[in-house]
Design a protein around this motif. Structure first.
Motif, mmCIF file in Angstrom:
data_model
loop_
_atom_site.group_PDB
_atom_site.id
_atom_site.type_symbol
_atom_site.label_atom_id
_atom_site.label_comp_id
_atom_site.label_asym_id
_atom_site.label_seq_id
_atom_site.Cartn_x
_atom_site.Cartn_y
_atom_site.Cartn_z
ATOM 1 N N TYR A 127 -47.766 -23.416 12.365
ATOM 2 C CA TYR A 127 -48.903 -22.687 12.483
ATOM 3 C C TYR A 127 -48.946 -21.293 11.895
ATOM 4 O O TYR A 127 -50.022 -21.097 11.180
ATOM 5 N N LEU A 128 -47.881 -20.511 11.637
ATOM 6 C CA LEU A 128 -47.579 -19.316 11.225
ATOM 7 C C LEU A 128 -47.878 -19.509 9.636
ATOM 8 O O LEU A 128 -48.230 -18.709 8.967
ATOM 9 N N SER A 129 -47.398 -20.701 9.267
ATOM 10 C CA SER A 129 -47.358 -20.975 7.507
ATOM 11 C C SER A 129 -48.769 -20.886 6.989
ATOM 12 O O SER A 129 -49.036 -20.450 6.043
ATOM 13 N N GLN A 130 -49.918 -20.868 7.966
ATOM 14 C CA GLN A 130 -51.265 -20.713 7.493
ATOM 15 C C GLN A 130 -51.590 -19.510 7.257
ATOM 16 O O GLN A 130 -52.541 -19.295 6.504
ATOM 17 N N PHE A 131 -50.677 -18.498 7.668
ATOM 18 C CA PHE A 131 -51.223 -16.952 7.483
ATOM 19 C C PHE A 131 -50.089 -16.319 6.573
ATOM 20 O O PHE A 131 -50.037 -15.091 6.599
ATOM 21 N N ARG A 132 -49.097 -17.153 5.989
ATOM 22 C CA ARG A 132 -48.359 -16.458 5.168
ATOM 23 C C ARG A 132 -48.710 -16.513 3.523
ATOM 24 O O ARG A 132 -49.334 -17.480 3.502
ATOM 25 N N ASP A 133 -48.057 -16.064 2.705
ATOM 26 C CA ASP A 133 -48.260 -16.165 1.313
ATOM 27 C C ASP A 133 -47.354 -17.263 0.525
ATOM 28 O O ASP A 133 -46.456 -16.912 -0.036
ATOM 29 N N GLU A 134 -47.662 -18.430 1.289
ATOM 30 C CA GLU A 134 -46.871 -19.476 0.760
ATOM 31 C C GLU A 134 -47.530 -20.803 0.969
ATOM 32 O O GLU A 134 -48.901 -20.839 1.408
ATOM 33 N N GLU A 135 -47.137 -21.891 0.397
ATOM 34 C CA GLU A 135 -47.928 -23.026 0.771
ATOM 35 C C GLU A 135 -47.888 -23.698 2.012
ATOM 36 O O GLU A 135 -46.777 -23.462 2.654
ATOM 37 N N PRO A 136 -49.020 -23.656 2.708
ATOM 38 C CA PRO A 136 -48.746 -23.905 4.161
ATOM 39 C C PRO A 136 -48.430 -25.362 4.368
ATOM 40 O O PRO A 136 -48.719 -26.257 3.469
#
Length: 356
Positions: A242-251
């Motif tokens: 879930y948090l990967s959707q809001f990080r500067d990375e490929e989600p």
């Protein structure tokens, strides 16, 4: 129903209405199977899809609700049995079933009466705290409750039956059988076929009569290679997705809530590879479901016997091949997972009888 390989080609409810009269839900392949596998039956088949309605309720208050609606004492109606009744003079069938774990009933009747009966259920049910749960809630209980379903947990093997495809027309034969397949599983679709022995239905397989697939199932019953278990997904790994959707990375691929059925459509199965500690595939996870009662993400898996013990740690590969994938830690646990109450054993005598 199974094919000669012992794989399930459909499941559903078959009501016996009379000596030679039956009505079924979901067993769309039944006429084809009976006529193709035996010529012993003189059958007339009528499609009543748009002539009959079905509504489902759950919770302890459903018993007094339907007793008030029908004016009958239904305490003696056993699990998976039905009774013909009337609601305000309209004929209905009250069937004791339901997938939430608690006592539940289904009501069916003539389509022209559907709106009025629906209105009456809500009207009378208001005093019992009735709530309309919405479409997304319908599939929530299949996985934790252990109610395996085609198009959710497995594929119907009849989709590979050339005779069925020819009889129905290929498009109609495949429709409703759960294609395409989403998820990390990238093997042949036959890997999602299921036999009742290894998919939690061994209790209904009886070898005291002849039936299609008997020989194959006898061999499987003697030496099962897999066992159906529940997988409990790791909460920290779910949070990371879930948090990967809001990080500067490929989600990672987002997770629809409470399951994948609405992202994909009702007949597109999501299947994810399940790995052991060495990275070997030992099963396929299907019908990931967020269970609000247990606060868990759960799925079902017919897993290799060697890894079927409760507490075994495995990894589920989350994400279609086109996405960044994540190995989600999971723990093998009980099947069915929902063991806090059961419609099968619910004591209706704990509920007061109606004053009729």
């Amino acid at each position: 129903m199974c094919n000669e390989d012992g794989n399930m080609i459909f499941q559903g409810i078959l009501y016996r209405l009379g000596e030679e009269e039956f009505e079924t839900q979901c067993l769309m392949t039944l006429p084809y199977v009976i006529q193709s596998q035996t010529k012993r039956y003189d059958m007339e088949v009528e499609d009543v899809t748009m002539k009959r309605f079905m509504m489902q309720t759950s919770g302890a208050n459903t018993l007094p609700l339907f007793e008030e609606l029908t004016g009958e004492d239904l305490h003696d109606l056993r699990y998976v049995h039905f009774r013909n009744c009337k609601i305000d003079g309209m004929p209905v069938r009250i069937y004791r079933f339901g997938m939430t774990g608690s006592i539940g009933y289904e009501v069916s009747g003539n389509m022209e009466d559907a709106n009025e009966i629906y209105r009456r259920i809500l009207e009378v049910g208001s005093k019992f705290g009735i709530r309309r749960m919405g479409a997304r809630s319908y599939t929530l209980n299949h996985t934790p409750g252990g109610f395996i379903q085609y198009g959710m947990h497995y594929l119907n093997a009849i989709m590979d039956d050339e005779g069925y495809q020819k009889a129905m027309g290929e498009e109609n034969a495949i429709a409703g059988l759960a294609l395409p397949i989403a998820g990390s599983y990238d093997g042949p679709h036959q890997g999602l076929f299921a036999n009742p022995i290894e998919y939690g239905c061994a209790n209904v397989v009886k070898f005291d009569h002849e039936f299609p697939g008997r020989a194959a199932l006898e061999k499987i019953a003697a030496h099962p290679a897999k066992k159906l278990v529940t997988l409990d997904w790791n909460a920290e790994d779910l949070a990371d997705i879930y948090l990967s959707q809001f990080r500067d990375e490929e989600p990672y691929q987002p997770m629809d809530q409470p399951s994948d059925q609405f992202r994909l459509g009702p007949m597109c199965i999501n299947a994810d590879k399940v790995l052991d500690s060495a990275g070997n595939m030992i099963g396929i996870s299907t019908m990931r479901t967020h269970d609000a009662y247990f606060r868990k993400m759960l799925s079902l898996c017919a897993i290799d016997i060697a890894h079927a013990e409760d507490g075994t740690e495995v990894k589920i590969v989350w994400g279609d091949p086109s996405y960044r994938q994540k190995e989600v830690r999971a723990t093998v646990t009980r099947f069915p997972y929902n063991d806090h109450m059961s419609n099968r054993t619910f004591d209706t005598e704990s509920i007061p009888h109606p004053a009729l």
